[in-house]
Structure formats: C-alpha cells, structure tokens
Design a protein around this motif. Structure first.
Motif, PDB file in Angstrom:
ATOM      1  N   SER A  19       0.883  -1.176   0.037  1.00  0.00           N
ATOM      2  CA  SER A  19      -0.058   0.069  -0.244  1.00  0.00           C
ATOM      3  C   SER A  19       0.990   1.399   0.229  1.00  0.00           C
ATOM      4  O   SER A  19       1.955   1.187   0.814  1.00  0.00           O
ATOM      5  N   ASN A  25      -4.043   8.151   6.408  1.00  0.00           N
ATOM      6  CA  ASN A  25      -4.884   6.599   6.680  1.00  0.00           C
ATOM      7  C   ASN A  25      -3.675   5.625   7.114  1.00  0.00           C
ATOM      8  O   ASN A  25      -2.623   5.847   7.512  1.00  0.00           O
ATOM      9  N   THR A  53      -4.880  -1.646   1.219  1.00  0.00           N
ATOM     10  CA  THR A  53      -5.159   0.108   1.066  1.00  0.00           C
ATOM     11  C   THR A  53      -4.773   0.667  -0.362  1.00  0.00           C
ATOM     12  O   THR A  53      -3.590   0.558  -0.446  1.00  0.00           O
ATOM     13  N   THR A  60      -9.315   3.920  -1.217  1.00  0.00           N
ATOM     14  CA  THR A  60     -10.035   2.842  -0.801  1.00  0.00           C
ATOM     15  C   THR A  60      -9.270   1.916   0.302  1.00  0.00           C
ATOM     16  O   THR A  60      -8.340   2.282   0.396  1.00  0.00           O
ATOM     17  N   HIS A  61      -9.958   1.141   1.041  1.00  0.00           N
ATOM     18  CA  HIS A  61      -9.520   0.517   2.094  1.00  0.00           C
ATOM     19  C   HIS A  61      -9.429  -1.108   1.801  1.00  0.00           C
ATOM     20  O   HIS A  61      -9.764  -1.422   0.858  1.00  0.00           O
ATOM     21  N   CYS A 102     -12.653  -0.625   9.711  1.00  0.00           N
ATOM     22  CA  CYS A 102     -13.197   0.708  10.558  1.00  0.00           C
ATOM     23  C   CYS A 102     -14.634   0.842  10.609  1.00  0.00           C
ATOM     24  O   CYS A 102     -15.403   0.155   9.994  1.00  0.00           O
ATOM     25  N   ARG A 105     -14.877   6.707   8.880  1.00  0.00           N
ATOM     26  CA  ARG A 105     -13.927   7.197   8.307  1.00  0.00           C
ATOM     27  C   ARG A 105     -14.044   8.545   8.238  1.00  0.00           C
ATOM     28  O   ARG A 105     -14.978   9.206   8.124  1.00  0.00           O
ATOM     29  N   CYS A 112     -15.601   0.146   6.650  1.00  0.00           N
ATOM     30  CA  CYS A 112     -15.524  -1.488   6.222  1.00  0.00           C
ATOM     31  C   CYS A 112     -16.444  -2.273   7.224  1.00  0.00           C
ATOM     32  O   CYS A 112     -17.089  -3.568   6.549  1.00  0.00           O
ATOM     33  N   GLU A 136      -8.064  -0.633  15.976  1.00  0.00           N
ATOM     34  CA  GLU A 136      -7.796   0.443  15.418  1.00  0.00           C
ATOM     35  C   GLU A 136      -7.299   1.541  16.137  1.00  0.00           C
ATOM     36  O   GLU A 136      -7.672   1.756  17.262  1.00  0.00           O
TER      37      GLU A 136
END
Ligand code: HJL
Ligand code: ZN
Length: 196
Positions: A19, A25, A53, A60-61, A102, A105, A112, A136
C-alpha cells in the motif's frame, strides 16, 4: 496449535506492505476466504479474494478492495458483492485483516464494518467471522466502533495477538513520527484485548 491464523496475518502484512504510504490513513491488508465447518486447521480453506489499502483507484480501504476485486470477477459493482459471494452449506466466509475493520472514516466514505455487515443482506449468511491483528488506533477517529458494528450485525470477530508492532509499523509508515505513534498505540493498552 495448528491454527492458520499466523500464516494468514503474515500474508495480510505482506499485502499491506504494497500500500502506498500516506499520512492520512493506515496501510492494511485483507484476505477473504471460505472455510469448511469444523476445520480448525484451515487446510481446506479456499481463498476468494485479497485487498490492500489504495490498491484500487481512489481513497479505498483494504477490505473494500477485497470485496471490489471479488465483485469485479463476478461482473457486479462492489455494493452488490453480497449476491455473488458463495453461500454454501457446510462452509463459512472468513476474513483476515491486519487491522480492525473501520467503523467510521474521516472521509465519510462507507466504513468497512458496514461493508462487511452488508454481505449478510438478502438473508445470505455473508461473512461469518473477522480475525484481525490490531484494534484500530485512535489516531483518526478516536475509540473505534468497528467491532461493535460487527457484533451488532451478528458477525463474530477475534483479535489474534503477536503481530501488533509489525502491523502498526507497516500501517503507520506514511505518518510523521511513525515510530512514536506506533509506540503510543502499543501503549494504549487496547491492543491484545478481546473485548470491544
Ligand atoms: N481497517 C482499515 N482498513 C484500511 O484500509 C484503512 N485505511 C483503515 N483506516 C482507518 C482510518 O480510520 C481511516 O483511514 C481514516 O479515518 C481516514 O479516513 P479515509 O481512509 O480517508 O476514508 N482501516
Ligand atoms: Zn475501512
């Protein structure tokens, strides 16, 4: 203990390392698979999709990309992935993610945990359980809501301990003072708890 969790989390960490580092993020990796009931070894697992990610265009995750990639193979948009996910008796859908999905956001995009919950639409069994390596951190949205949202949707989750430092180091690589942030997150005392 012949559980496959460690090898899947290591695979998710490798995905997360692909990523692009960003200060805004976390770098996360995700795997979606189908597991035979009563198969704790995972020897009969079928990998359905992976994601990391920002793998796909836009903000985008990892979990989002995992669903998008699967949906694309079945020629439907990501928000219709529930309809094309396998729904086989005797097997369950499992996700491994380096970080707790998550629940909120900062961008306002659909979190998600909500995307995972939506796989159960239309009476389909959808995702049964999510394994992740860290809760998280509070960096962006404070106390995470992801696990609570999964539980509310009837989806099981479990924190697999042992990879916290590695996962956070990858996740925060794009952040300023990432080392200090990693240590702070480790010290938050929220890691390693299985209660949300
Ligand atoms: N589980 C998970 N997978 C990811 O791929 C990812 N990037 C995050 N990150 C959670 C974090 O809370 C959000 O990245 C920030 O809240 C910023 O929100 P955006 O990403 O810009 O929507 N969490
Ligand atoms: Zn997310």
């Amino acid at each position: 203990n012949q559980t496959p969790h460690s090898s899947y989390l290591r695979k998710c960490i490798s995905l997360a390392e692909q990523s692009p580092p960003r200060p805004t993020n976390f770098r996360v990796g995700a795997i979606l698979l189908s597991r035979k009931d009563e198969d704790p070894t995972g020897l009969e697992d079928r990998i359905l999709s992976t994601g990391y990610t920002m793998e796909l265009a836009g903000n985008t995750h990892a979990e989002q990309c995992c669903f998008s990639n699967f949906a694309a193979v079945h020629n439907v948009p990501e928000d219709e992935v529930a309809a094309v996910l396998p729904n086989e008796p005797g097997r369950k859908l499992i996700m491994y993610v380096t970080m707790e999905p998550c629940g909120k956001r900062l961008s306002g995009n659909a979190p998600c945990a909500q995307r995972i919950a939506r796989t159960r639409e239309g009476g389909r069994r959808g995702v049964h359980k999510v394994f992740f390596g860290v809760k998280e951190p509070e960096t962006f949205v404070g106390e995470s809501e992801g696990c609570r949202m999964l539980s509310a949707a009837g989806i099981e989750w479990e924190h697999i301990a042992g990879f916290e430092k590695e996962i956070l180091t990858v996740a925060m690589a794009g952040h300023e003072n990432s080392e200090a942030e990693v240590n702070a997150a480790l010290g938050q005392g929220r890691q390693g708890t299985n209660v949300d």
